[in-house]
Design an enzyme around this catalytic site. Sequence first.
Site, short mmCIF file in Angstrom:
data_model
loop_
_atom_site.label_atom_id
_atom_site.label_comp_id
_atom_site.label_asym_id
_atom_site.label_seq_id
_atom_site.Cartn_x
_atom_site.Cartn_y
_atom_site.Cartn_z
N ARG A 50 0.81 -1.20 0.03
CA ARG A 50 -0.15 -0.16 -0.07
C ARG A 50 0.94 1.17 -0.01
O ARG A 50 0.63 2.22 -0.62
CB ARG A 50 -0.91 -0.08 1.32
CG ARG A 50 -2.23 0.77 0.89
CD ARG A 50 -3.40 0.48 1.89
NE ARG A 50 -3.25 -0.47 3.15
CZ ARG A 50 -2.74 -0.35 4.28
NH1 ARG A 50 -2.12 1.03 4.30
NH2 ARG A 50 -2.79 -1.07 5.02
N TYR A 102 -16.40 16.96 -15.27
CA TYR A 102 -16.86 15.59 -15.35
C TYR A 102 -17.86 15.05 -14.45
O TYR A 102 -18.00 15.57 -13.10
CB TYR A 102 -15.56 14.61 -15.35
CG TYR A 102 -15.91 13.30 -15.08
CD1 TYR A 102 -16.72 12.46 -16.19
CD2 TYR A 102 -15.59 12.55 -14.12
CE1 TYR A 102 -16.99 11.13 -15.74
CE2 TYR A 102 -15.87 11.27 -13.83
CZ TYR A 102 -16.74 10.63 -14.76
OH TYR A 102 -16.93 9.12 -14.55
N ASP A 173 -7.58 19.07 -14.07
CA ASP A 173 -7.77 17.50 -14.42
C ASP A 173 -7.40 17.68 -16.12
O ASP A 173 -8.10 18.42 -16.97
CB ASP A 173 -9.27 17.29 -14.40
CG ASP A 173 -9.68 15.82 -14.86
OD1 ASP A 173 -8.85 15.51 -15.88
OD2 ASP A 173 -10.50 15.41 -14.35
#
Length: 386
Positions: A50, A102, A173
């Site tokens: 992780r 989005y 983005d």
Amino acid sequence: MKYDTMVIHNPQSEAGHLKDALGAVVLPVYLSTTYAQNGLGNYQRYMYIRGGNPTRNALEELAARLEDARYGFAFSSGMAATSAVFNLFSAGDTILLNNNVYGGTFRYVSNLFQRRGLGYHLVDNFNTLDFAALTPDVKAVFIETPSNPLLQVTDIRRVADAAHKKGITVVVDNTFMTSYFQKPLQLGADIVVYSATKYYSGHSDILAGLALVNDTALAEQLKFLQNTLGNGLSPQDSYMLQRSIKTLPLRLDRHEKNTNTVVAYLQAHPRVAKVFYPTVPDEERRIQAAQSAGNGAVLSLVLSDGCDPARFIAALSLFDLAVSLGSVESLVCHPASMTHESFPADLQKKVGIEPNLIRLSIGIENIDDLIADLEQALVYCTRQAT
Ligand SMILES: Cc1ncc(COP(=O)(O)O)c(C=O)c1O
């Protein structure tokens, strides 16, 4: 080293180091979830998947190098990357976003922000936003440029200069452009996020996200969030994504060449009322040309009144009706009922996501076949007499 060499060769990097160990030509995949310590408190380079994995780290280094960024992070999806970025902010903070952001990002802010005491506000046009008038709770702007699905262009440098005067973090983005066409950090942005599910993957077979930063404190926080939220990309998908990236420049050149032809064809077509593409309004074309090396391969169109969108879509045979974009195959999408169905009807109307708006993601097929397919669908779409 130039971009199209960098996607393939990686000396003096984690990927180079892992390959050199045995002379492998491609990046090894390290599946081990845990790594033996040399003794109590004596860790080796990796400890637990992780927090860090060699294959993922190699991909993260590659993504950072392509962006000229200092730090890169790979996440299990674009939304996981966006969610990690939203987790940088605290109760009482407000984030501004494009009004045609989005749909999944809108679903996130409109459903989850309230629970965490975060605020959001949708901005019609960042290019004309008066930053001086913003209240002190505004801590970040989140921009998609070109935006989705109306392909509006935001002047990243103008926004970054104005935002930084007020201590506001700028997030871009960059999914529609990729680092091949546009590098927002070089234009002053603080954080770049991607749905790598799109062009970076390019074959509709990997779900992945990326976040890139130059600031060490931001990088430390993102690293902490990746480990704490457990949203890092798996080793197999990290391998697959770096493999896809090797052909990103080739694919994007072809995507864009095809798109230029499609845009010119649609603009001249009597059954098309309007085309949305970064080169279309003059002012936005100027901004786009100044900050990007290309215009991408997503466009939207409004059919003329005599044309039925459902008939147009049904008649297409090379364009699959599907959400998503950025892959080798061409796709058609109806934003109002698909990608942007999370927008309430009044917001769709205000923003301009009309029922006859159609979005195309242009693939890398032969352009003559794509134009022939569009042509027969535009002939077929004529509304039937009722
Ligand atoms: C511009 C943009 N940002 C973010 C996302 C979310 O990415 P993902 O689907 O990889 O979670 C998408 C997905 O369609 C997108 O188009």
